[in-house]
Enzyme design. Sequence first.
Site, PDB file in Angstrom:
ATOM      1  N   ARG A   8       0.829  -1.205   0.000  1.00 22.88           N
ATOM      2  CA  ARG A   8       0.000   0.000   0.000  1.00 22.88           C
ATOM      3  C   ARG A   8       0.860   1.251   0.000  1.00 22.88           C
ATOM      4  O   ARG A   8       1.917   1.301   0.635  1.00 22.88           O
ATOM      5  CB  ARG A   8      -0.897   0.030   1.242  1.00 22.88           C
ATOM      6  CG  ARG A   8      -1.830   1.242   1.295  1.00 22.88           C
ATOM      7  CD  ARG A   8      -2.448   1.410   2.682  1.00 22.88           C
ATOM      8  NE  ARG A   8      -1.448   1.617   3.713  1.00 22.88           N
ATOM      9  CZ  ARG A   8      -0.845   2.774   3.941  1.00 22.88           C
ATOM     10  NH1 ARG A   8      -1.112   3.839   3.195  1.00 22.88           N
ATOM     11  NH2 ARG A   8       0.054   2.876   4.899  1.00 22.88           N
ATOM     12  N   VAL A   9       0.421   2.244  -0.765  1.00 25.86           N
ATOM     13  CA  VAL A   9       0.971   3.595  -0.677  1.00 25.86           C
ATOM     14  C   VAL A   9      -0.200   4.550  -0.472  1.00 25.86           C
ATOM     15  O   VAL A   9      -1.353   4.217  -0.756  1.00 25.86           O
ATOM     16  CB  VAL A   9       1.776   3.983  -1.943  1.00 25.86           C
ATOM     17  CG1 VAL A   9       3.066   3.193  -2.016  1.00 25.86           C
ATOM     18  CG2 VAL A   9       0.946   3.781  -3.201  1.00 25.86           C
ATOM     19  N   SER A  10       0.112   5.758  -0.011  1.00 22.38           N
ATOM     20  CA  SER A  10      -0.957   6.668   0.392  1.00 22.38           C
ATOM     21  C   SER A  10      -1.576   7.439  -0.753  1.00 22.38           C
ATOM     22  O   SER A  10      -2.750   7.807  -0.701  1.00 22.38           O
ATOM     23  CB  SER A  10      -0.437   7.659   1.443  1.00 22.38           C
ATOM     24  OG  SER A  10      -0.034   6.969   2.606  1.00 22.38           O
ATOM     25  N   THR A  11      -0.820   7.729  -1.796  1.00 27.22           N
ATOM     26  CA  THR A  11      -1.346   8.540  -2.892  1.00 27.22           C
ATOM     27  C   THR A  11      -1.114   7.851  -4.225  1.00 27.22           C
ATOM     28  O   THR A  11      -0.257   6.979  -4.359  1.00 27.22           O
ATOM     29  CB  THR A  11      -0.678   9.931  -2.934  1.00 27.22           C
ATOM     30  OG1 THR A  11       0.699   9.771  -3.300  1.00 27.22           O
ATOM     31  CG2 THR A  11      -0.746  10.610  -1.571  1.00 27.22           C
ATOM     32  N   GLN A  14       2.491   7.890  -5.747  1.00 29.43           N
ATOM     33  CA  GLN A  14       3.549   7.050  -5.206  1.00 29.43           C
ATOM     34  C   GLN A  14       3.546   5.682  -5.883  1.00 29.43           C
ATOM     35  O   GLN A  14       2.542   5.236  -6.429  1.00 29.43           O
ATOM     36  CB  GLN A  14       3.371   6.883  -3.693  1.00 29.43           C
ATOM     37  CG  GLN A  14       3.559   8.175  -2.912  1.00 29.43           C
ATOM     38  CD  GLN A  14       3.284   7.987  -1.437  1.00 29.43           C
ATOM     39  OE1 GLN A  14       2.250   7.456  -1.048  1.00 29.43           O
ATOM     40  NE2 GLN A  14       4.216   8.429  -0.610  1.00 29.43           N
TER      41      GLN A  14
END
Length: 310
Positions: A8-11, A14
């Site tokens: 997982r990445v936040s944006t 990314q």
Amino acid sequence: MTRYGYARVSTRDQSTDHQVDALRAAGVADEHMFIEKISGKLASRPRLDELLGLLESGDQVVVTRLRRIGRSHAHLLELVRKFGDEGVDFIVLEQGIDTSTPGGRLIFHFLAALAEYDRELIVEGTLDGLAAAKARGRVGGRPSVVSQAQLDAAQRMYDEDTHTIDEIAAMFGIGRSTLYRKLAKVDTDCALLVYRNSKTKVDPDGNRRYGETHASEKVQLDADRKWWPVADVRRGHLKAIVYIVDGVVTRVRAVDPEGTWHTDDRGYCDVPVTAPLSELEVARTLPTLPVQLGEHRSHVKGKLREYISL
């Protein structure tokens, strides 16, 4: 045994390439890889929820770092307890954690005990402070305004009988009598009242419409049925969800007693509800419902939902 990977990445800007490469090197096949670009603070993450629904005893969940899967300390411990109860091993590559080993299990047992110790210290310290202030003639505390998130959490604690009223009141800094007024009884049939305005809301991450969608019944049903903080012990007593839009009772959906409930990692529920009931159907199936279709019902600012007894 299946080895699953979660990245997982936040944006959306990314990249998950580094995590995916590490998971592949750890033996995770591409078809067992769950990847999403979403904020870690969100309680419900579709790909993570999908992964959790697939797990069976003997499976493994692999991540590169703890913060990729857990949104908080408490949530992380809840996940690990869930994995342990279901016989699923948890592996964190860059932090050397592997609950399939005695050392890895020991680490998380210690963290769980430490979290419980912290909680007890907070409750004990708060109660001691309140007692000392009362002895000096000071009532103190915050104004008797409780946010919806606090009320949801307090209601679940009360429903599940995991904390005393004094403990719950101390945690949220409100009076015992105020809390009693705001909590609904768990051992009686009830309806959940949901307050909304007519403005359409769209989830920017998944483009999912929720609230009042002004769309087809299929879309509105999806928005209406999830996600609600209904404790397990209350499910059998919840008979309907009532939707109040701009201060007017707009829809009543009965809870389908034969339907399937789904729960996300917060404990929030996807409630099996029927199509909107007509006035005649409401009268027949919910004769003691204290609100009627088309009725005006004032909305207290900040209140998003409440239980009412039937």
